[in-house]
Design a protein around this motif. Sequence first.
Motif, PDB file in Angstrom:
ATOM      1  N   LYS A 241     -50.923  79.017   9.697  1.00 21.80           N
ATOM      2  CA  LYS A 241     -52.244  79.584   9.421  1.00 21.80           C
ATOM      3  C   LYS A 241     -53.277  78.615   9.990  1.00 21.80           C
ATOM      4  O   LYS A 241     -53.025  77.409  10.078  1.00 21.80           O
ATOM      5  CB  LYS A 241     -52.469  79.733   7.920  1.00 21.80           C
ATOM      6  N   LEU A 243     -57.365  77.207   9.839  1.00 18.10           N
ATOM      7  CA  LEU A 243     -58.636  77.121   9.120  1.00 18.10           C
ATOM      8  C   LEU A 243     -59.681  76.552  10.064  1.00 18.10           C
ATOM      9  O   LEU A 243     -59.403  75.624  10.826  1.00 18.10           O
ATOM     10  CB  LEU A 243     -58.517  76.226   7.884  1.00 18.10           C
ATOM     11  N   GLN A 248     -61.541  75.329   2.069  1.00 21.76           N
ATOM     12  CA  GLN A 248     -60.385  75.619   1.221  1.00 21.76           C
ATOM     13  C   GLN A 248     -59.518  74.395   0.926  1.00 21.76           C
ATOM     14  O   GLN A 248     -58.429  74.532   0.366  1.00 21.76           O
ATOM     15  CB  GLN A 248     -59.522  76.704   1.874  1.00 21.76           C
ATOM     16  N   GLU A 256     -53.052  76.129  -4.590  1.00 21.52           N
ATOM     17  CA  GLU A 256     -53.359  77.535  -4.363  1.00 21.52           C
ATOM     18  C   GLU A 256     -53.071  77.921  -2.912  1.00 21.52           C
ATOM     19  O   GLU A 256     -53.073  77.076  -2.014  1.00 21.52           O
ATOM     20  CB  GLU A 256     -54.831  77.814  -4.689  1.00 21.52           C
ATOM     21  N   ASP A 257     -52.834  79.208  -2.694  1.00 16.27           N
ATOM     22  CA  ASP A 257     -52.661  79.711  -1.336  1.00 16.27           C
ATOM     23  C   ASP A 257     -54.006  79.722  -0.621  1.00 16.27           C
ATOM     24  O   ASP A 257     -55.056  79.949  -1.237  1.00 16.27           O
ATOM     25  CB  ASP A 257     -52.083  81.127  -1.354  1.00 16.27           C
ATOM     26  N   VAL A 258     -53.962  79.490   0.689  1.00 20.79           N
ATOM     27  CA  VAL A 258     -55.187  79.543   1.489  1.00 20.79           C
ATOM     28  C   VAL A 258     -55.101  80.711   2.459  1.00 20.79           C
ATOM     29  O   VAL A 258     -54.017  81.123   2.869  1.00 20.79           O
ATOM     30  CB  VAL A 258     -55.421  78.224   2.266  1.00 20.79           C
ATOM     31  N   GLU A 259     -56.260  81.257   2.791  1.00 22.29           N
ATOM     32  CA  GLU A 259     -56.343  82.393   3.705  1.00 22.29           C
ATOM     33  C   GLU A 259     -56.803  81.921   5.078  1.00 22.29           C
ATOM     34  O   GLU A 259     -57.667  81.040   5.190  1.00 22.29           O
ATOM     35  CB  GLU A 259     -57.322  83.440   3.171  1.00 22.29           C
ATOM     36  N   GLN A 260     -56.237  82.512   6.130  1.00 19.73           N
ATOM     37  CA  GLN A 260     -56.633  82.133   7.490  1.00 19.73           C
ATOM     38  C   GLN A 260     -58.105  82.441   7.726  1.00 19.73           C
ATOM     39  O   GLN A 260     -58.620  83.471   7.290  1.00 19.73           O
ATOM     40  CB  GLN A 260     -55.764  82.864   8.517  1.00 19.73           C
ATOM     41  N   GLU A 261     -58.775  81.532   8.430  1.00 20.75           N
ATOM     42  CA  GLU A 261     -60.185  81.705   8.790  1.00 20.75           C
ATOM     43  C   GLU A 261     -60.293  81.887  10.300  1.00 20.75           C
ATOM     44  O   GLU A 261     -59.702  81.113  11.052  1.00 20.75           O
ATOM     45  CB  GLU A 261     -60.999  80.476   8.362  1.00 20.75           C
ATOM     46  N   GLU A 262     -61.038  82.882  10.720  1.00 24.37           N
ATOM     47  CA  GLU A 262     -61.183  83.139  12.155  1.00 24.37           C
ATOM     48  C   GLU A 262     -62.625  83.100  12.629  1.00 24.37           C
ATOM     49  O   GLU A 262     -62.866  83.035  13.830  1.00 24.37           O
ATOM     50  CB  GLU A 262     -60.537  84.487  12.510  1.00 24.37           C
TER      51      GLU A 262
END
Length: 474
Positions: A241, A243, A248, A256-262
């Motif tokens: 992933k 960032l 994050q 915690e899980d992190v979400e991909q940033e685009e």
Amino acid sequence: MHVEVKNKMESEPVIEKVLLEGENWFKISSSDKLRPFFMNIVSDSNHWMFISSNGGLTAGRKNNEYSLFPYYTDDKITESADITGSKTIFQIKSGDKVRTWEPFSIRNTENFATHRNLYKNFYGNKLMFEEINEDLGLVFRYEWNSSNMYGFVRKAELENISDQSLEITMLDGLQNILPYGVEPDVQMASSNLVDAYKRSEILPDTGMGIYALSAIIVDKAEPSEALKANIVYSLGLDNPKYLASSLQLDAFRSGEDVEQEEDIKGERGAYFTVTDVSLSPNSSKSWKVIANVNQAHADILELNHTITENTQFEQLIEEDIQLGSDRLQKLVASADGLRFSADPFKDARHFSNVLFNIMRGGIFDNGYIIEKRDFSAYLKNASKSVFQRNQELVDSLDEEFSVSELNQKIENLDDADLFRLAKEYLPLKFSRRHGDPSRPWNKFSINTRSEEDGSKILDYEGNWRDIFQNWEAL
């Protein structure tokens, strides 16, 4: 890279010479026990990097208008180690428990028995940080390199020195990355305004990070597009992933899980990869993060294509790093900076003395050989009238000629101005590279290539005091 790890943790800093993959390095054991000190990591090209022994740094190319990280005074650079430059966080799974390890940080130093070492190679163009976690049986190290073609190359390695297999989720990369086009004075006085103009994007196909301004910051009622960017990308990791900010990091620290940033706007840029790694006993995982400045649209598209299509890309980077080391060695050798004795510390001291002398006063590009192109441009810039009335002489010169040939041609000419200008001509390079954040009033600009066509520039920015003060000792 495999570095021998001693089980006994040393309490006092010790310096020694070590051989790593056929190259001589100097190692400071227990480097974290010393008060942070400042270093200059040199390059044969136009890179500059000023870095503290705690990891805080600033870096860029040519001058501080082409910065990758903010160019501040050395005290602020040292203080910003936790928010600028390299940052790595590991989540190590052990049964039902997850332990967080953040190397080179003050956050969890009380939780683990750790040991930090610092390595610098003989030529002064590579620097490696190493932290050994005795409790987890892990070693993390990262190394700064420079490549004329590709920019700054940060090599990283995680090594399992324990007798058990480990499952690890790691977050690794760079933070506080500047976009292209930030004036140093604006960053220093109005960094909050600069943040508002920032845009950080990730290209999903290659994971390349692009760091640009939404517009060039000007105090005029006129449009000013930001047409270039700084870039960061990684090699050697499987399906991570990405960032584009540090927003994050605290969530990752908490498990915690992190979400991909685009696409991140109005925040300080960062480049992180988040990936899972399995390490069996006595195995390691290596990867690279590469960063460059001043990239146009065409440069980014071409590089993005190369990352996707060229299976030998990492080898090309390694070859360019080695080429830079070879060129740096030749530069210092041309000023009699190489010596080999029974004392490697004195040899290194002599090399560094000569290196920093020529970085201040310059060195001749090719001994006593002159290039017609550069001499012609110099003469035309110095005096158009002298150039015009001696056009025939200039045209008669070979593309390359010696200084003695030039002296013979001008000796019998009745032109005192030409004689003076020809005698004053100095085809010097590698000069005036000694400005640094500990003396922010001392400006520097490393001009090696033309911005227009990429051709070589023999740019001399020293002065006669530099020459006599430094060359006399040589």
